[in-house]
Design a protein around this motif. Structure first.
Motif, PDB file in Angstrom:
ATOM      1  N   ASP A  10      -5.377 -44.097  34.609  1.00  0.00           N
ATOM      2  CA  ASP A  10      -5.722 -43.297  33.429  1.00  0.00           C
ATOM      3  C   ASP A  10      -6.968 -42.448  33.650  1.00  0.00           C
ATOM      4  OD1 ASP A  10      -3.561 -44.195  31.921  1.00  0.00           O
ATOM      5  OD2 ASP A  10      -4.728 -45.700  30.823  1.00  0.00           O
ATOM      6  N   THR A  11      -7.833 -42.863  34.559  1.00  0.00           N
ATOM      7  CA  THR A  11      -9.061 -42.101  34.822  1.00  0.00           C
ATOM      8  C   THR A  11      -8.824 -40.938  35.766  1.00  0.00           C
ATOM      9  OG1 THR A  11      -9.814 -43.418  36.732  1.00  0.00           O
ATOM     10  CG2 THR A  11     -10.452 -44.196  34.522  1.00  0.00           C
ATOM     11  N   TYR A  12      -7.652 -40.884  36.407  1.00  0.00           N
ATOM     12  CA  TYR A  12      -7.354 -39.828  37.374  1.00  0.00           C
ATOM     13  C   TYR A  12      -6.860 -38.572  36.669  1.00  0.00           C
ATOM     14  CZ  TYR A  12      -7.452 -43.169  41.304  1.00  0.00           C
ATOM     15  OH  TYR A  12      -7.814 -44.072  42.244  1.00  0.00           O
ATOM     16  N   GLU A  13      -7.284 -37.448  37.180  1.00  0.00           N
ATOM     17  CA  GLU A  13      -6.739 -36.179  36.725  1.00  0.00           C
ATOM     18  C   GLU A  13      -5.406 -35.962  37.444  1.00  0.00           C
ATOM     19  OE1 GLU A  13      -9.503 -32.862  36.469  1.00  0.00           O
ATOM     20  OE2 GLU A  13     -11.154 -34.290  36.750  1.00  0.00           O
ATOM     21  N   GLU A  16      -5.542 -35.394  41.143  1.00  0.00           N
ATOM     22  CA  GLU A  16      -5.887 -36.589  41.910  1.00  0.00           C
ATOM     23  C   GLU A  16      -4.658 -37.480  42.112  1.00  0.00           C
ATOM     24  OE1 GLU A  16     -10.540 -37.214  40.700  1.00  0.00           O
ATOM     25  OE2 GLU A  16      -9.020 -37.612  39.174  1.00  0.00           O
ATOM     26  N   LEU A  17      -3.837 -37.572  41.078  1.00  0.00           N
ATOM     27  CA  LEU A  17      -2.587 -38.327  41.210  1.00  0.00           C
ATOM     28  C   LEU A  17      -1.656 -37.668  42.222  1.00  0.00           C
ATOM     29  CD1 LEU A  17      -1.869 -39.234  37.486  1.00  0.00           C
ATOM     30  CD2 LEU A  17      -2.466 -40.822  39.329  1.00  0.00           C
ATOM     31  N   ALA A  18      -1.628 -36.349  42.233  1.00  0.00           N
ATOM     32  CA  ALA A  18      -0.782 -35.626  43.184  1.00  0.00           C
ATOM     33  C   ALA A  18      -1.205 -35.923  44.623  1.00  0.00           C
ATOM     34  CB  ALA A  18      -0.836 -34.119  42.909  1.00  0.00           C
ATOM     35  N   PHE A  19      -2.502 -35.917  44.874  1.00  0.00           N
ATOM     36  CA  PHE A  19      -2.988 -36.229  46.217  1.00  0.00           C
ATOM     37  C   PHE A  19      -2.734 -37.688  46.564  1.00  0.00           C
ATOM     38  CE2 PHE A  19      -5.136 -32.191  45.938  1.00  0.00           C
ATOM     39  CZ  PHE A  19      -5.187 -31.757  47.259  1.00  0.00           C
ATOM     40  N   LEU A  20      -2.911 -38.580  45.617  1.00  0.00           N
ATOM     41  CA  LEU A  20      -2.611 -39.996  45.833  1.00  0.00           C
ATOM     42  C   LEU A  20      -1.152 -40.162  46.236  1.00  0.00           C
ATOM     43  CD1 LEU A  20      -3.344 -43.070  45.528  1.00  0.00           C
ATOM     44  CD2 LEU A  20      -2.570 -42.849  43.173  1.00  0.00           C
ATOM     45  N   TYR A  21      -0.280 -39.492  45.514  1.00  0.00           N
ATOM     46  CA  TYR A  21       1.157 -39.574  45.793  1.00  0.00           C
ATOM     47  C   TYR A  21       1.472 -39.051  47.201  1.00  0.00           C
ATOM     48  CZ  TYR A  21       6.184 -38.999  45.238  1.00  0.00           C
ATOM     49  OH  TYR A  21       7.541 -39.081  45.397  1.00  0.00           O
ATOM     50  N   LYS A  22       0.933 -37.909  47.531  1.00  0.00           N
ATOM     51  CA  LYS A  22       1.282 -37.276  48.810  1.00  0.00           C
ATOM     52  C   LYS A  22       0.656 -37.970  50.011  1.00  0.00           C
ATOM     53  CE  LYS A  22       1.533 -33.023  51.358  1.00  0.00           C
ATOM     54  NZ  LYS A  22       1.477 -31.591  51.341  1.00  0.00           N
ATOM     55  N   PHE A  23      -0.597 -38.387  49.901  1.00  0.00           N
ATOM     56  CA  PHE A  23      -1.314 -38.841  51.083  1.00  0.00           C
ATOM     57  C   PHE A  23      -1.548 -40.350  51.167  1.00  0.00           C
ATOM     58  CE2 PHE A  23      -2.643 -34.389  50.569  1.00  0.00           C
ATOM     59  CZ  PHE A  23      -2.245 -33.902  51.800  1.00  0.00           C
ATOM     60  N   ASN A  24      -1.449 -41.093  50.071  1.00  0.00           N
ATOM     61  CA  ASN A  24      -1.817 -42.503  50.116  1.00  0.00           C
ATOM     62  C   ASN A  24      -0.756 -43.460  49.611  1.00  0.00           C
ATOM     63  OD1 ASN A  24      -4.633 -40.969  49.511  1.00  0.00           O
ATOM     64  ND2 ASN A  24      -4.881 -42.662  50.946  1.00  0.00           N
ATOM     65  N   ILE A  36       2.915 -47.016  40.584  1.00  0.00           N
ATOM     66  CA  ILE A  36       2.273 -45.701  40.654  1.00  0.00           C
ATOM     67  C   ILE A  36       3.300 -44.592  40.460  1.00  0.00           C
ATOM     68  CG2 ILE A  36       1.039 -44.102  42.181  1.00  0.00           C
ATOM     69  CD1 ILE A  36      -0.338 -46.629  43.398  1.00  0.00           C
ATOM     70  N   VAL A  37       4.443 -44.702  41.107  1.00  0.00           N
ATOM     71  CA  VAL A  37       5.500 -43.689  40.962  1.00  0.00           C
ATOM     72  C   VAL A  37       5.956 -43.601  39.510  1.00  0.00           C
ATOM     73  CG1 VAL A  37       7.896 -43.141  41.567  1.00  0.00           C
ATOM     74  CG2 VAL A  37       6.290 -43.806  43.359  1.00  0.00           C
ATOM     75  N   ASP A  38       6.177 -44.743  38.879  1.00  0.00           N
ATOM     76  CA  ASP A  38       6.596 -44.760  37.475  1.00  0.00           C
ATOM     77  C   ASP A  38       5.521 -44.166  36.569  1.00  0.00           C
ATOM     78  OD1 ASP A  38       8.953 -45.956  38.284  1.00  0.00           O
ATOM     79  OD2 ASP A  38       8.334 -47.982  37.685  1.00  0.00           O
ATOM     80  N   LYS A  41       5.544 -40.378  36.924  1.00  0.00           N
ATOM     81  CA  LYS A  41       6.681 -39.816  36.181  1.00  0.00           C
ATOM     82  C   LYS A  41       6.397 -39.810  34.687  1.00  0.00           C
ATOM     83  CE  LYS A  41      10.302 -41.005  39.470  1.00  0.00           C
ATOM     84  NZ  LYS A  41      11.461 -41.862  39.741  1.00  0.00           N
ATOM     85  N   ALA A  42       5.812 -40.877  34.183  1.00  0.00           N
ATOM     86  CA  ALA A  42       5.487 -40.968  32.754  1.00  0.00           C
ATOM     87  C   ALA A  42       4.458 -39.915  32.354  1.00  0.00           C
ATOM     88  CB  ALA A  42       4.980 -42.370  32.408  1.00  0.00           C
ATOM     89  N   ARG A  43       3.609 -39.522  33.284  1.00  0.00           N
ATOM     90  CA  ARG A  43       2.627 -38.470  33.011  1.00  0.00           C
ATOM     91  C   ARG A  43       3.266 -37.080  33.061  1.00  0.00           C
ATOM     92  NH1 ARG A  43      -3.291 -39.756  34.251  1.00  0.00           N
ATOM     93  NH2 ARG A  43      -3.520 -37.546  34.682  1.00  0.00           N
ATOM     94  N   GLY A  44       4.549 -37.021  33.428  1.00  0.00           N
ATOM     95  CA  GLY A  44       5.251 -35.747  33.455  1.00  0.00           C
ATOM     96  C   GLY A  44       5.026 -34.935  34.713  1.00  0.00           C
ATOM     97  N   LEU A  45       4.568 -35.583  35.767  1.00  0.00           N
ATOM     98  CA  LEU A  45       4.337 -34.869  37.019  1.00  0.00           C
ATOM     99  C   LEU A  45       5.587 -34.933  37.889  1.00  0.00           C
ATOM    100  CD1 LEU A  45       0.746 -36.125  37.855  1.00  0.00           C
ATOM    101  CD2 LEU A  45       1.409 -33.899  36.979  1.00  0.00           C
ATOM    102  N   THR A  46       6.134 -33.777  38.179  1.00  0.00           N
ATOM    103  CA  THR A  46       7.288 -33.679  39.066  1.00  0.00           C
ATOM    104  C   THR A  46       6.789 -33.346  40.478  1.00  0.00           C
ATOM    105  OG1 THR A  46       7.534 -31.308  38.673  1.00  0.00           O
ATOM    106  CG2 THR A  46       8.729 -32.806  37.179  1.00  0.00           C
ATOM    107  N   LEU A  47       7.675 -33.444  41.454  1.00  0.00           N
ATOM    108  CA  LEU A  47       7.290 -33.071  42.817  1.00  0.00           C
ATOM    109  C   LEU A  47       6.842 -31.613  42.872  1.00  0.00           C
ATOM    110  CD1 LEU A  47      10.069 -34.842  44.928  1.00  0.00           C
ATOM    111  CD2 LEU A  47       7.678 -35.511  44.667  1.00  0.00           C
ATOM    112  N   GLU A  48       7.511 -30.770  42.117  1.00  0.00           N
ATOM    113  CA  GLU A  48       7.153 -29.348  42.079  1.00  0.00           C
ATOM    114  C   GLU A  48       5.755 -29.152  41.495  1.00  0.00           C
ATOM    115  OE1 GLU A  48       8.589 -25.478  39.618  1.00  0.00           O
ATOM    116  OE2 GLU A  48      10.173 -26.622  40.597  1.00  0.00           O
ATOM    117  N   LYS A  49       5.479 -29.799  40.372  1.00  0.00           N
ATOM    118  CA  LYS A  49       4.152 -29.680  39.749  1.00  0.00           C
ATOM    119  C   LYS A  49       3.064 -30.216  40.672  1.00  0.00           C
ATOM    120  CE  LYS A  49       5.539 -30.015  34.903  1.00  0.00           C
ATOM    121  NZ  LYS A  49       5.483 -30.853  33.681  1.00  0.00           N
ATOM    122  N   MET A  50       3.345 -31.358  41.313  1.00  0.00           N
ATOM    123  CA  MET A  50       2.339 -31.931  42.201  1.00  0.00           C
ATOM    124  C   MET A  50       2.091 -31.036  43.405  1.00  0.00           C
ATOM    125  SD  MET A  50       2.820 -36.051  42.022  1.00  0.00           S
ATOM    126  CE  MET A  50       4.554 -36.117  42.457  1.00  0.00           C
TER     127      MET A  50
END
Length: 77
Positions: A10-13, A16-24, A36-38, A41-50
């Motif tokens: 919840d503290t991540y922008e 930051e979540l996009a970078f977490l997803y891609k690199f970590n 984390i993946v769920d 998705k709940a935050r509405g971030l798609t692969l395209e948006k990230m």
């Protein structure tokens, strides 16, 4: 564990979540990774948006008085 992890995420922008997803993401155990993946998705971030967030954020240059992560530009250092 889920609530503590959710509170942290919840503290991540979004960028930051996009970078977490891609690199970590691969560095986490299966249950944590799925949480984390769920969450993303709940935050509405798609692969395209990230992808766009990562691309746009990579172009940011830090001000001289700011300390930021050189990869993701996060101020959470």
């Amino acid at each position: 564990m889920s609530q503590r992890l959710k509170d942290l995420l919840d503290t991540y922008e979004d960028f930051e979540l996009a970078f977490l997803y891609k690199f970590n993401l691969d560095s986490y155990m299966d249950d944590t990774r799925q949480f984390i993946v769920d969450y993303i998705k709940a935050r509405g971030l798609t692969l395209e948006k990230m992808g766009k967030l990562i691309n746009d954020t990579s172009k940011i240059t830090a001000k001289s008085d700011e300390i930021r992560c050189p990869r993701c530009k996060s101020k959470k250092m």
